[in-house]
Design a protein around this motif. Structure first.
Motif, PDB file in Angstrom:
ATOM      1  N   GLN A  44     -12.074 -63.634  14.452  1.00 44.96           N
ATOM      2  CA  GLN A  44     -12.511 -62.574  13.739  1.00 44.96           C
ATOM      3  C   GLN A  44     -10.512 -62.271  13.714  1.00 44.96           C
ATOM      4  O   GLN A  44      -9.537 -62.401  14.180  1.00 44.96           O
ATOM      5  CB  GLN A  44     -12.772 -61.688  15.220  1.00 44.96           C
ATOM      6  CG  GLN A  44     -12.272 -61.303  15.918  1.00 44.96           C
ATOM      7  CD  GLN A  44     -13.125 -60.436  17.382  1.00 44.96           C
ATOM      8  OE1 GLN A  44     -13.672 -59.788  16.639  1.00 44.96           O
ATOM      9  NE2 GLN A  44     -12.720 -60.788  18.918  1.00 44.96           N
ATOM     10  N   ILE A  45     -10.235 -61.054  12.504  1.00 40.69           N
ATOM     11  CA  ILE A  45      -8.703 -60.390  12.355  1.00 40.69           C
ATOM     12  C   ILE A  45      -9.110 -58.863  12.791  1.00 40.69           C
ATOM     13  O   ILE A  45     -10.350 -58.455  12.022  1.00 40.69           O
ATOM     14  CB  ILE A  45      -8.435 -60.301  10.735  1.00 40.69           C
ATOM     15  CG1 ILE A  45      -8.475 -61.961  10.652  1.00 40.69           C
ATOM     16  CG2 ILE A  45      -7.635 -60.013  10.770  1.00 40.69           C
ATOM     17  CD1 ILE A  45      -9.435 -62.203   8.881  1.00 40.69           C
ATOM     18  N   LEU A  46      -8.473 -58.311  13.165  1.00 38.68           N
ATOM     19  CA  LEU A  46      -8.453 -57.149  14.220  1.00 38.68           C
ATOM     20  C   LEU A  46      -7.138 -56.040  13.688  1.00 38.68           C
ATOM     21  O   LEU A  46      -6.110 -57.524  13.467  1.00 38.68           O
ATOM     22  CB  LEU A  46      -8.920 -57.203  15.986  1.00 38.68           C
ATOM     23  CG  LEU A  46      -9.527 -58.434  16.021  1.00 38.68           C
ATOM     24  CD1 LEU A  46      -9.693 -58.211  17.624  1.00 38.68           C
ATOM     25  CD2 LEU A  46     -10.974 -57.278  15.963  1.00 38.68           C
ATOM     26  N   LEU A  47      -6.882 -55.461  13.795  1.00 36.43           N
ATOM     27  CA  LEU A  47      -6.279 -54.673  13.847  1.00 36.43           C
ATOM     28  C   LEU A  47      -6.240 -53.456  14.794  1.00 36.43           C
ATOM     29  O   LEU A  47      -7.014 -53.157  15.318  1.00 36.43           O
ATOM     30  CB  LEU A  47      -5.612 -53.770  12.513  1.00 36.43           C
ATOM     31  CG  LEU A  47      -5.968 -54.316  11.039  1.00 36.43           C
ATOM     32  CD1 LEU A  47      -6.223 -53.620   9.488  1.00 36.43           C
ATOM     33  CD2 LEU A  47      -4.988 -55.678  10.412  1.00 36.43           C
ATOM     34  N   ALA A  48      -4.973 -53.488  15.186  1.00 36.30           N
ATOM     35  CA  ALA A  48      -4.954 -52.807  16.205  1.00 36.30           C
ATOM     36  C   ALA A  48      -3.572 -51.296  16.533  1.00 36.30           C
ATOM     37  O   ALA A  48      -2.260 -52.229  15.971  1.00 36.30           O
ATOM     38  CB  ALA A  48      -4.566 -53.018  17.405  1.00 36.30           C
ATOM     39  N   VAL A  55     -11.600 -56.277  11.391  1.00 38.71           N
ATOM     40  CA  VAL A  55     -10.953 -56.201   9.663  1.00 38.71           C
ATOM     41  C   VAL A  55     -12.155 -57.389   8.385  1.00 38.71           C
ATOM     42  O   VAL A  55     -11.321 -57.401   7.621  1.00 38.71           O
ATOM     43  CB  VAL A  55      -9.824 -55.908   8.410  1.00 38.71           C
ATOM     44  CG1 VAL A  55      -9.639 -54.446   9.253  1.00 38.71           C
ATOM     45  CG2 VAL A  55      -9.031 -56.886   9.239  1.00 38.71           C
ATOM     46  N   GLY A  56     -12.453 -58.417   9.350  1.00 38.71           N
ATOM     47  CA  GLY A  56     -12.678 -59.219   8.933  1.00 38.71           C
ATOM     48  C   GLY A  56     -12.912 -60.816   9.483  1.00 38.71           C
ATOM     49  O   GLY A  56     -12.528 -60.625  10.843  1.00 38.71           O
ATOM     50  N   PHE A  68      -5.057 -62.250  15.789  1.00 43.06           N
ATOM     51  CA  PHE A  68      -6.320 -63.562  14.981  1.00 43.06           C
ATOM     52  C   PHE A  68      -6.589 -63.920  16.343  1.00 43.06           C
ATOM     53  O   PHE A  68      -6.330 -64.708  16.892  1.00 43.06           O
ATOM     54  CB  PHE A  68      -5.590 -64.464  13.824  1.00 43.06           C
ATOM     55  CG  PHE A  68      -6.194 -65.568  13.684  1.00 43.06           C
ATOM     56  CD1 PHE A  68      -7.304 -64.887  12.187  1.00 43.06           C
ATOM     57  CD2 PHE A  68      -6.775 -66.296  14.334  1.00 43.06           C
ATOM     58  CE1 PHE A  68      -7.597 -65.480  11.558  1.00 43.06           C
ATOM     59  CE2 PHE A  68      -6.840 -67.153  13.444  1.00 43.06           C
ATOM     60  CZ  PHE A  68      -7.589 -67.318  12.618  1.00 43.06           C
ATOM     61  N   GLU A  69      -8.054 -63.946  16.856  1.00 40.91           N
ATOM     62  CA  GLU A  69      -8.973 -63.965  17.462  1.00 40.91           C
ATOM     63  C   GLU A  69      -9.979 -64.707  17.624  1.00 40.91           C
ATOM     64  O   GLU A  69     -11.020 -63.794  16.725  1.00 40.91           O
ATOM     65  CB  GLU A  69      -8.856 -62.874  18.628  1.00 40.91           C
ATOM     66  CG  GLU A  69      -7.548 -62.461  18.747  1.00 40.91           C
ATOM     67  CD  GLU A  69      -8.064 -61.290  20.153  1.00 40.91           C
ATOM     68  OE1 GLU A  69      -6.495 -60.531  20.265  1.00 40.91           O
ATOM     69  OE2 GLU A  69      -8.468 -60.261  19.642  1.00 40.91           O
ATOM     70  N   PRO A  70     -11.180 -65.663  18.710  1.00 42.90           N
ATOM     71  CA  PRO A  70     -12.304 -66.049  18.844  1.00 42.90           C
ATOM     72  C   PRO A  70     -13.265 -64.340  18.847  1.00 42.90           C
ATOM     73  O   PRO A  70     -12.625 -63.810  18.783  1.00 42.90           O
ATOM     74  CB  PRO A  70     -12.507 -66.876  19.573  1.00 42.90           C
ATOM     75  CG  PRO A  70     -10.958 -67.745  19.970  1.00 42.90           C
ATOM     76  CD  PRO A  70     -10.197 -65.903  19.769  1.00 42.90           C
TER      77      PRO A  70
END
Length: 119
Positions: free
Chosen positions: A29-33, A22-23, A96-98
């Motif tokens: 990177q900002i991920l949703l799961a 999502v960004g 929130f990950e590289p």
């Protein structure tokens, strides 16, 4: 620069263990799961990993202990720490990950996602 409605983004997909981007922010990177059931034991050799639970309760198994992360809580897993997430019921998380991270870490399996879909 627009607000990101996290609830709306979660409504756009149903699949489990397949993070959606999502960004991006400063090489991260900002991920949703959505998570449900067992994942695999894995390690991230070069990256820390942040799990923030938006909805539900996530269990993370480590070789020496078990941690439960509840709604509104987060847990940072240091690099080189073997872990296995588990969700008894559906859990919604923000990660929130590289940019370089592979969500299955040092393991390649049928659940490995090579490129995260942007939503």
């Amino acid at each position: 620069m627009e607000p990101i409605n996290i609830s709306k983004k979660f409504s756009l997909f149903k699949d489990y263990w397949t993070p959606k981007k999502v960004g991006e922010l400063n090489g991260q990177q900002i991920l949703l799961a959505k998570l449900k059931g067992d994942f695999i034991w894995h390690t991230h050799e070069n990256e820390d990993e942040l799990f923030m639970v938006i909805k539900g309760c996530l269990t993370i198994y480590f070789r020496d202990k078990t941690v439960e992360i509840h709604e509104g809580e987060m847990c940072i897993i240091p690099k080189r720490t073997e872990h296995k997430p588990f969700a008894k019921e559906e859990v919604q998380v923000l990660l929130f990950e590289p940019l370089s991270i592979k969500h299955t870490g040092n393991i390649t399996s049928d659940v490995t996602v090579k490129t995260f879909q942007e939503i």
